[in-house]
Design a protein around this motif. Structure first.
Motif, PDB file in Angstrom:
ATOM      1  N   TYR A  11       0.751  -1.294   0.055  1.00  0.00           N
ATOM      2  CA  TYR A  11      -0.070   0.093   0.007  1.00  0.00           C
ATOM      3  C   TYR A  11       0.904   1.282  -0.061  1.00  0.00           C
ATOM      4  CZ  TYR A  11      -3.943  -2.764   1.268  1.00  0.00           C
ATOM      5  OH  TYR A  11      -5.026  -3.768   1.161  1.00  0.00           O
ATOM      6  N   GLN A  56       0.550   5.477   1.009  1.00  0.00           N
ATOM      7  CA  GLN A  56      -0.004   6.389   1.890  1.00  0.00           C
ATOM      8  C   GLN A  56       0.788   7.927   1.544  1.00  0.00           C
ATOM      9  OE1 GLN A  56      -0.215   5.848   5.964  1.00  0.00           O
ATOM     10  NE2 GLN A  56      -2.322   7.036   6.257  1.00  0.00           N
ATOM     11  N   HIS A  96      -4.844   8.365   2.993  1.00  0.00           N
ATOM     12  CA  HIS A  96      -5.063   7.234   3.593  1.00  0.00           C
ATOM     13  C   HIS A  96      -4.220   5.962   2.719  1.00  0.00           C
ATOM     14  CE1 HIS A  96      -8.160   7.958   0.733  1.00  0.00           C
ATOM     15  NE2 HIS A  96      -8.220   6.537   0.549  1.00  0.00           N
ATOM     16  N   PRO A  97      -4.062   4.649   3.241  1.00  0.00           N
ATOM     17  CA  PRO A  97      -3.315   3.822   2.551  1.00  0.00           C
ATOM     18  C   PRO A  97      -4.364   3.345   1.194  1.00  0.00           C
ATOM     19  CG  PRO A  97      -3.310   3.145   4.672  1.00  0.00           C
ATOM     20  CD  PRO A  97      -4.289   4.343   4.573  1.00  0.00           C
ATOM     21  N   PHE A 121       3.919   0.757   2.546  1.00  0.00           N
ATOM     22  CA  PHE A 121       3.614  -0.384   3.786  1.00  0.00           C
ATOM     23  C   PHE A 121       3.364  -1.747   2.991  1.00  0.00           C
ATOM     24  CE2 PHE A 121       3.123   2.111   7.326  1.00  0.00           C
ATOM     25  CZ  PHE A 121       2.308   3.419   6.808  1.00  0.00           C
TER      26      PHE A 121
END
Lengths: 113, 114
Positions: A35, A37, A42-43, A88
């Motif tokens: 992901y 961000q 937001h992710p 992430f």
């Protein structure tokens, strides 16, 4: 419990340089997701890897899942300012709840001109 | 835009007060997740629902936290007797419920406990 670590925590590159973040899990993963961000955001899902040794590419981004399914990497070729953000990895443990995604500690990427 | 929506975006409260957040997932999504994120950290799993059933809660979730999804659509997360350590971004995410599905996150509710 399952732990997912990422290195480095932070990297600052000049536009055009390459970037790599590494993800390591304390347990074997059934799959790994990545992901992104953006600052203040937001992710957002980038990709999922499922098979041992799998490699996937998205334009300048290359994702790899380790043979032992305990580590993964994301490589960005020729970074651009639009790549700025925190990346992430997130994995589902082979032995845990199939629906519980554990996120890594993240790598923050800063790109300057 | 029919993405995941969260309300409110920001909440400032005094220590000891109760707060409630709402999440509206993507309409056809069966699974709904709550995560908590503090500055410089990755999202931390709190709980998730399959339709209206709450199937797992993190051991980190104290009994001051409760979540509901009464009709399998929207969800609420309540924190009772807030503490300064509860200050964080509370993220909601949804997915279709298929195995290994990606999560769609909302913009989150930023909680500040004074």
């Amino acid at each position: 419990g399952q732990q997912v670590m990422q290195i480095p925590q932070y990297q600052h590159v000049q536009e055009g340089e390459d970037f790599t973040t590494y993800c390591n899990s304390s347990t074997t993963l059934s799959n790994i997701q990545w992901y992104k961000q953006r600052p203040g955001g937001h992710p957002v899902f980038l990709i999922q890897l499922v098979k041992s040794g799998e490699v996937k590419k998205q334009k300048r981004l290359t994702f790899q899942f380790g043979e032992a399914k305990k580590n993964s990497s994301l490589h960005i070729t020729a970074t651009q300012t639009t790549d700025v953000g925190t990346y992430f990895c997130a994995g589902v443990s082979d032995t845990g709840t199939a629906s519980k995604l554990t996120f890594g500690t993240g790598t923050r990427l800063q790109v300057t001109l | 835009d029919t993405g995941v929506s969260q309300d409110p975006r920001h909440k400032i409260t005094k220590r000891g007060q109760n707060v409630t957040f709402r999440c509206d997932p993507i309409s056809e999504h069966n699974r709904l997740y709550w995560y908590r994120q503090t500055l410089g950290q990755g999202p931390e799993f709190l709980t998730y629902f399959q339709n209206e059933a709450q199937l797992e809660k993190s051991r980190l979730l104290s009994d001051r936290f409760s979540a509901e999804r009464p009709k399998g659509s929207f969800s609420t997360l309540e924190i009772q007797r807030t503490e300064q350590g509860d200050s964080a971004m509370y993220l909601c995410a949804s997915s279709t419920g298929l195995t290994n599905e990606k999560l769609f996150f909302g913009s989150g509710t930023q909680l500040s406990v004074l």
